[in-house]
Write an enzyme that holds these catalytic residues in place. Structure first.
Site, short mmCIF file in Angstrom:
data_model
loop_
_atom_site.label_atom_id
_atom_site.label_comp_id
_atom_site.label_asym_id
_atom_site.label_seq_id
_atom_site.Cartn_x
_atom_site.Cartn_y
_atom_site.Cartn_z
N GLY A 159 3.82 2.00 10.98
CA GLY A 159 3.55 1.04 12.06
C GLY A 159 3.09 -0.12 11.62
O GLY A 159 3.56 -1.20 12.50
N ALA A 160 2.20 -0.31 10.91
CA ALA A 160 1.71 -1.66 10.81
C ALA A 160 0.73 -1.50 9.13
O ALA A 160 0.52 -0.52 8.98
CB ALA A 160 0.61 -2.10 11.65
N MET A 161 0.70 -2.96 8.63
CA MET A 161 -0.26 -2.80 7.40
C MET A 161 -1.05 -4.00 7.46
O MET A 161 -0.76 -5.24 7.65
CB MET A 161 0.93 -2.92 6.07
N GLU A 162 -2.32 -3.99 7.16
CA GLU A 162 -3.64 -4.67 7.23
C GLU A 162 -3.59 -5.99 6.02
O GLU A 162 -4.65 -6.47 6.00
CB GLU A 162 -4.86 -4.07 7.31
N ASN A 163 -2.66 -6.28 5.55
CA ASN A 163 -2.77 -7.28 4.42
C ASN A 163 -3.69 -8.35 4.91
O ASN A 163 -3.45 -8.89 6.16
CB ASN A 163 -1.15 -7.97 4.29
N HIS A 175 -6.66 -1.54 15.10
CA HIS A 175 -6.95 -0.83 13.95
C HIS A 175 -6.72 -1.68 12.76
O HIS A 175 -7.34 -1.84 11.74
CB HIS A 175 -5.74 0.16 13.81
N GLU A 176 -5.89 -2.55 12.79
CA GLU A 176 -5.42 -3.28 11.44
C GLU A 176 -6.52 -4.66 11.21
O GLU A 176 -6.88 -4.94 10.33
CB GLU A 176 -4.08 -4.01 11.41
N GLU A 205 0.87 -1.10 -0.03
CA GLU A 205 0.04 0.01 0.02
C GLU A 205 0.89 1.14 0.11
O GLU A 205 1.88 1.28 0.73
CB GLU A 205 -0.76 0.16 1.22
N GLU A 264 -9.08 4.61 6.42
CA GLU A 264 -8.15 4.79 7.63
C GLU A 264 -8.97 5.56 8.64
O GLU A 264 -8.70 5.65 10.01
CB GLU A 264 -6.89 5.64 6.98
#
Length: 921
Positions: free
Chosen positions: A318-322, A354-355, A182, A377
């Site tokens: 911080g993080a990624m929601e794959n 969040h993720e 992303e 988001e």
């Protein structure tokens, strides 16, 4: 995606208050327009120019990607084979796809039941990150198979398919191969239709060393020896649901894991560095509670058989929601029961919340185009708090939301160089720009306001309608409004369009009149501007849900109205003349309130006696501070109000107060009376510091630990004698191993001894950094290094920032810490960025980290000419994905300069007067 926590912003708030008399108002208006003219003369008030951009043609689209990748973890390259089932919708002799930093070796297309047609040309459009495959004959409508063999580089830019450096328990440096796609970087891993609305299924295989862990979105269905090499295996994963390319992920490396099953039967695993499985247990517990919470809230089951959460060493966000494989910075996932502080636990809980929200809102239903990024988001940034409040009610997390998100968004949105929540984007460089506090924090704030306006029951009903209708599809903002409107019967689209399609937010001015037993309120709205009263011809208007409370029942609204016009009169029945009246109960409405002098006077005792609820005390103080910053009232008035917080017990209220005093301290570092504001800080924070002490007391909880760290850090930095002495004593014991500092005290102690220390102190700190096994501890040290004051030591810290000792994503917080640490640090950091621009830009270009680096480094300046210098530097050293940030920074520098000119002398006089006649408690 969660943007990583930055060092505390140098300009953390902007707000408003009571009506000036007409002559003063005219003066303010002329000031405000002068400031705007200055912005225009510097060319700062215009938005970045749009680049020409076209989305991919719709004549060919994918149905399924069968993708096999073979990364080389020594040479940092990868080979790929793609077989895509595709649909030709319109006859064509070319296929246009996204492709960046990839070399295509061969490509062919085989219509179903017909012979293979080999591509005769690959035309790369590097600027647009596209490739056109040309074929010698026309591809007729129908389905077929597109085959592409290609090679690429495992880059070191933390985007696409990249390498991440880690150290094994035995001390050997190795590399993992990981992904971050992303917004527009799947095209760096394989040629694809890299747009969120072009969804397909994926069959992924990874050819990897047999002693490595291989993960992807789905569960493993086969693992077999690779024909050519006995040390290599081919790992096949189950077919994914229909999904967007930016959510695809794969990881190859060495990891341990902990696992459990959620009560819904989903397999949940947390992958950690080898030997650190125990540090995954907290996140595992949070994830296992969170999945069922969302399933119940949305009334839609989690659609995959498993979810993995994995800590990646080098990670920009911080993080990624794959989908099914969520990637995190180590500090956003790992918690050491002994060495992690309370704020780290809270951060991990929020990021996991969040993720996992994205697994439904973003992954199952995806925005149609990046214009609607805020839907993903903003929503996840709101519901993460709902989730954490459910899992950890003791965190009082909704009060923290106001300080962390709501005020942060208003700070940015008051600028002339803000942007609407929904912003038209095209070119990839423009997409990166909108991963900011408007999409995330303003998005979350207006959803919080909407949820309050609709009510939880109808909100949940509308969310279920939306997710059910659009699952495995794409949606736009209007689709969500329609579902919520159908569920609630309220004019959602009409109300919310005023919040998402125009930038900014209103200032509600209110005055009151007692009419027998009732209170008559006169309300009016104007756009709030950081530079002073709005001076434009056509003032934007909002449809504002307004709540009104009174001292009779401070926690409940006496009246709720929708303000849908510029001015309104409201009658509150049965309100005595001795009762106060307050707008915006709970600081939920996304607006600022400016009270008449009499109304404000009646509210202030509610701060001292705590009869105003904490979040309302916070909102009132914050509004006043912003009013002063914008030149509507004097900063001295705000300092007087700050002194009323002497009895304040609430962590978040103190946190916000601390933040605003930090902004003022940064501003006054440009004067010769900086020490006087430090004395004020010590006076304000000493009583709470004495009440708290250094050591936890029986019965204390999470928020007490956060408050103690905040207060001791503030007093230590300001040079409070007793705090400094105790910090030095405890630091010495810590370093000598006599008494290890608790995790919650480390940041304030490190900061205090560095700020008032010498070269030896810095050397000890760097040694502690080198010895630290935990990334959280390394980051803790990195963020305070900039507190050192000597020019020579500041230079040493800046050099350290670019060394191998600091992970690439953390360099930004080291440099930002130097810029925020002192006046000299700010100048040195800016020079360092200019001198090392080529290396820094090469490292961070095209991502949000370049914007953060610029913002943290220059926004604290308060001299007009610096805005021109910053603008000139970036004209000759362009950073396309940070254009808007640069304009916002220059605007803030001019606003700081105006604030300093306007109020410095009166602040100085007030601080001197306090010294000569100290206030009585």
């Amino acid at each position: 995606m969660w943007l990583a926590a930055a060092a505390p912003s140098l300009s953390r708030r902007l707000l408003f208050l009571g009506p000036p008399p007409p002559p003063l108002l005219l003066l303010l208006l002329s000031r405000s327009s002068r400031r705007r003219r200055r912005l225009h003369s510097l060319g700062l008030a215009a938005m970045p120019e749009k680049r020409p951009f076209e989305r991919l043609p719709a004549d060919v689209s994918p149905i399924n990607y069968s993708l096999c990748l073979k990364p080389d973890l020594l040479d940092f390259t990868f080979e790929g084979k793609l077989e895509a089932a595709a649909q030709v919708r319109q006859a064509t002799n070319q296929i246009v796809m996204n492709c960046a930093d990839i070399d295509i070796i061969t490509a062919s297309y085989a219509p179903e039941g017909d012979e293979e047609i080999h591509a005769t040309g690959f035309n790369y459009q590097n600027e647009d990150e596209k490739v056109t495959l040309s074929f010698p004959s026309t591809l007729q409508t129908g389905t077929g198979t597109l085959k592409i063999d290609f090679v690429g580089e495992l880059n070191d830019k933390m985007k696409g398919f990249y390498r991440s450096k880690y150290t094994t328990p035995s001390g050997e440096v190795r590399y993992a191969a990981v992904t971050q796609f992303e917004a527009t970087d799947a095209r760096r891993a394989f040629p694809c239709w890299d747009e969120p609305a072009i969804k397909a299924t994926f069959d992924i295989s990874l050819v990897v060393p047999k002693d490595r862990v291989a993960l992807s979105n789905m569960n493993v269905i086969d693992r077999k020896p690779y024909p050519d090499d006995e040390n290599v295996v081919e790992v096949k994963f189950a077919r994914t649901p229909v999904m967007s390319t930016y959510l695809v992920a794969f990881v190859v490396g060495e990891y341990d894991f902990v696992e459990t099953r959620s009560k819904d039967g989903v397999c949940v695993r947390v992958y950690t560095p080898v030997g650190k499985a125990e540090q995954g247990k907290f996140a595992l517990e949070v994830a296992a509670k969170t999945l069922p919470f969302y399933k119940d809230y949305f009334n839609v089951p989690y659609p995959l058989p498993k979810i993995d959460l994995i800590a990646i060493a080098d990670f920009a966000a911080g993080a990624m929601e794959n989908w099914g494989l969520v990637t995190y910075r180590e500090t956003a996932l790992l918690i050491d029961p002994k060495n992690s502080c309370s704020s780290s636990r809270q951060w991990v809980a929020l990021v996991v919340g969040h993720e996992l929200a994205h697994q439904w809102f973003g992954n199952l239903v995806t925005m149609e185009w990046w214009t609607h990024l805020w839907l993903n988001e903003g929503f996840a940034s709101w519901i993460e708090y709902l989730c954490v409040d459910h899992c950890f009610p003791e965190y009082d997390i909704w009060t923290q939301f106001v300080s962390a998100d709501y005020t942060r968004a208003q700070e940015l949105d008051a600028l002339d160089n803000s942007h609407p929540i929904e912003v038209s984007v095209g070119h990839p460089a423009e997409v990166d720009e909108i991963f900011d506090a408007i999409s995330y924090s303003k998005g979350a704030s207006v959803i919080r306001m909407l949820h309050d306006y609709i009510g939880d029951k109808d909100f949940k009903k509308g969310m279920n309608m939306y997710l059910t209708k659009f699952q495995q599809k794409n949606a736009a903002t209007e689709d969500l409004w329609e579902s919520l409107e159908n569920a609630s019967g309220k004019p959602i689209a009409a109300v919310m369009n005023t919040w998402t399609k125009q930038m900014g937010f209103p200032l509600i001015y209110v005055e009151a009149e007692q009419v027998e037993d009732d209170r008559l309120l006169r309300l009016s709205q104007r756009k709030f501007c950081a530079s002073g009263p709005y001076v434009g011809e056509d003032c934007p208007q909002w449809m504002v849900p307004i709540t009104i409370s009174t001292s009779e029942d401070p926690n409940h609204a006496k009246l709720k109205i929708l303000m849908d016009k510029p001015e309104m009169n409201v009658v509150l029945k049965n309100v005595r003349s001795d009762q106060w009246v307050k707008l915006n109960l709970g600081t939920v409405g996304f607006y600022r309130t400016q009270y008449s002098s009499a109304m404000l006077e009646s509210l202030l005792p509610g701060i001292r006696d705590l009869s105003l609820p904490p979040v309302d005390r916070l909102g009132l103080q914050n509004d006043l501070f912003s009013l002063a910053r914008a030149g509507i009232i004097s900063t001295v008035e705000v300092l007087k109000v700050m002194e009323a917080f002497v009895n304040e017990p609430n962590y978040t209220v103190w946190s916000d107060l601390s933040c605003n005093l930090g902004i003022l301290s940064t501003l006054l570092s440009h004067t010769d009376f900086y020490e006087e504001i430090q004395e004020f800080v010590k006076d304000v924070f000493s009583p709470i510091g004495e009440r708290l002490g250094w050591d936890p007391k029986p019965g204390e909880g999470h928020l007490d630990a956060l408050l103690r760290g905040l207060v001791l850090g503030k007093l230590g930095k300001a040079g409070h004698k007793a705090t400094l002495e105790e910090a030095r004593r405890r630091f010495k014991d810590h370093v000598e191993g006599k008494q290890i500092l608790s995790a919650d005290l480390r940041s304030p102690v490190y900061l205090t001894v560095l700020k008032h220390g010498d070269g030896t102190t810095l050397d000890i700190m760097l040694k502690l950094h080198k010895q630290a096994d935990m990334q959280e501890e390394k980051n803790r040290i990195e963020r305070v290094l900039g507190a050192t004051l000597s020019p020579e030591l500041i230079q040493k810290v800046l050099t350290f920032a670019l060394s191998e000792e600091v992970r690439p994503q953390d360099t930004v917080s080291v440099i930002g810490g130097v810029a925020g640490g002192s006046k000299h640090g700010r100048k040195a950091a800016w020079k360092f960025i200019k001198d090392n621009w080529e290396e820094l830009y090469n490292r961070y270009q095209g991502g949000f980290l370049i914007s953060r680096l610029i913002k943290l480094s220059v926004e604290g300046f308060a001299v007009d000419k610096m805005a021109g210098e910053v603008k000139a530097f970036f004209e000759s050293h362009p950073a396309p994905s940070a254009e808007r940030t640069i304009q916002q920074c220059c605007e803030n520098i001019l606003l700081n300069a105006a604030w300093l000119k306007r109020d410095a002398e009166s602040i100085h006089q007030y601080l001197l007067q306090r010294k000569s006649s100290p206030p009585t408690a």
